[in-house]
Write a protein that holds these residues in place. Sequence first.
Motif, PDB file in Angstrom:
ATOM      1  N   VAL A   1       0.839  -1.201   0.000  1.00  0.00           N
ATOM      2  CA  VAL A   1       0.000   0.000   0.000  1.00  0.00           C
ATOM      3  C   VAL A   1       0.877   1.255   0.000  1.00  0.00           C
ATOM      4  O   VAL A   1       0.574   2.243  -0.696  1.00  0.00           O
ATOM      5  N   ALA A   2       1.971   1.232   0.752  1.00  0.00           N
ATOM      6  CA  ALA A   2       2.883   2.378   0.759  1.00  0.00           C
ATOM      7  C   ALA A   2       3.437   2.644  -0.638  1.00  0.00           C
ATOM      8  O   ALA A   2       3.571   3.808  -1.056  1.00  0.00           O
ATOM      9  N   ALA A   3       3.745   1.582  -1.378  1.00  0.00           N
ATOM     10  CA  ALA A   3       4.226   1.742  -2.756  1.00  0.00           C
ATOM     11  C   ALA A   3       3.132   2.337  -3.648  1.00  0.00           C
ATOM     12  O   ALA A   3       3.411   3.153  -4.538  1.00  0.00           O
ATOM     13  N   MET A   4       1.887   1.934  -3.415  1.00  0.00           N
ATOM     14  CA  MET A   4       0.773   2.503  -4.175  1.00  0.00           C
ATOM     15  C   MET A   4       0.648   4.003  -3.909  1.00  0.00           C
ATOM     16  O   MET A   4       0.405   4.792  -4.835  1.00  0.00           O
ATOM     17  N   ILE A   5       0.809   4.390  -2.658  1.00  0.00           N
ATOM     18  CA  ILE A   5       0.735   5.804  -2.297  1.00  0.00           C
ATOM     19  C   ILE A   5       1.841   6.589  -2.989  1.00  0.00           C
ATOM     20  O   ILE A   5       1.633   7.697  -3.501  1.00  0.00           O
ATOM     21  N   ASP A   6       3.039   6.008  -3.032  1.00  0.00           N
ATOM     22  CA  ASP A   6       4.183   6.676  -3.637  1.00  0.00           C
ATOM     23  C   ASP A   6       3.963   6.942  -5.123  1.00  0.00           C
ATOM     24  O   ASP A   6       4.414   7.960  -5.662  1.00  0.00           O
ATOM     25  N   LYS A   7       3.240   6.042  -5.806  1.00  0.00           N
ATOM     26  CA  LYS A   7       3.023   6.166  -7.251  1.00  0.00           C
ATOM     27  C   LYS A   7       1.774   6.973  -7.598  1.00  0.00           C
ATOM     28  O   LYS A   7       1.621   7.442  -8.728  1.00  0.00           O
TER      29      LYS A   7
END
Length: 559
Positions: free
Chosen positions: A200-206
């Motif tokens: 989810v953190a990676a999704m937020i970053d993108k």
Amino acid sequence: MSHERRVKEWQHGADLVVAQLEAQGVKHVFGIPGAKIDKVFDSLVDSPIQIIPVRHEANAAFMAGAVGRITGKAGVALVTSGPGCSNLVTGMATANSEGDPVVALGGAVKRADKAKLVHQSMDTVTMFSPVTKYSVEVTAPDALSEVVSNAFRVAEQGRPGSAFVSLPQDIVDGPVTGTILPPSANLQMGAAPDEAIAQVAAMIDKAKNPVILLGLMASRQENSAVLHQLLEKSRIPVTSTYQAAGAVHQEHFTRFAGRVGLFNNQAGDRLLHLADLIICIGYSPVEYEPEKWNTGEATLVHIDVLPAYEERSYAPDIELVGDIAGTLKKLTANIHSPLDLSPRASEILVDRQHQRELLTRRGAHLNQFALHPLRIVHAMQDIVNNDVTLTVDMGSFHIWIARYLYSFRARQVMISNGQQTMGVALPWAIGAWLVNPGRKVVSVSGDGGFLQSSMELETAVRLKANILHIVWVDNAYNMVAIQEEKKYQRTSGVDFGPVDFKVYAEAFGAKGFAVESAEALEPVLRAAMDTDGPAVVAIPVDYSDNPLLMGQLHLSQLL
């Protein structure tokens, strides 16, 4: 201590019930006695638990619901058999939809009379099953404490809700052998799996336009505290359902798009429609229908203590199931840079901020009489400071308050948007005041909803509760009226006659006030607010701008 030493002979099952309530930490019991349950009321006389006799059983459940929402520990309603139980249904359904832990104990006919045609015989377990998390009858004396204890466990754990226990008269009147069970510990779930949180953190970053949608569970004190850290570090725009009022701190106000619910035409709705990533925290579809805000084009993340209740418009792409605070803490640690707002998201938030400032500057200049809803909201904002709890009934005023009155303390504002129940505000206020008698409570209703529970003014007077109840007066069920008018270009069944609410309040022993001009609004509200004890103030309201609530209302149209 061994099991054998804990087992005890009780002269009456009612004594064991009361002892079990004491073990659960119950301080108040709300209800109305009757022949099938009066032995429990009699046993409460010898208990430190305070009995609060109410004037209608539904209000007992509402009061218990307020205790549950504010404390996290189940409030308790105690009623007799038959209609005593059936009168509870609306309150129990409301608590279940709103996530308020409530345990209701209802009397029942003797087990030997279950198949007979005796008065007040009713299959209450079946009646409550669809509207509670737990509905059980005690069928054997030695199961008494277990059933009651489990009712508390179910009501308080996971997403909280209501639980019902049917107590046959012969079991509470007769001798029992039983054990007092210890209360549930504050069971702590673990956070969601690290791998899923990192995803989810990676999704937020993108993401270009991520948005956080807060639901009821996000407003629990422990979750709101950690949410503050997530918003501080991520700078993600946020909106909330009505039930999550107060979860966002004032420091994040510039990125808070306000509350969403009912009509999908708010700044928060615009952000949700723009989003490529929507993170739902502590949200349940009962709070705001997903088809109104989810276009299906965004990646959907569900963070809660329970898996999502999937439906066509709410099928999350990833779920972080576990302790919400623990999950948010780990998610925050995985975020390394704040979000740069896109121009469109920034435009929505700046416009929302301008509307807030417009109301602050010009709300007091709406001088027509009867009063414009925004004038009343503006005046209420001045009296509902951080030390005041606000309970809100259902009606047109509910939308104006939910959209334009702000709060920055979790669970400071209680709003019903699950069952959208009329009549909740005053009994909620009584329950909230009992939890913290040092804190002023303001409740607000329309003149239609007020008369559905106004008999509890006597309860408030008897308790000397420090409550101010505000009645928006228009002599109609206006929330229904605006929807009928839109659908059919006429109204039906919405008009009723006037009531002198000042005299009405005084008849109960409360202090009564009436606003009789635009200039009198603030002084009368202040005088009512300064009253020590129950007070009622009636404010005539002009709802002619209500149809604008259903469109893209911008306050520059009104102010």
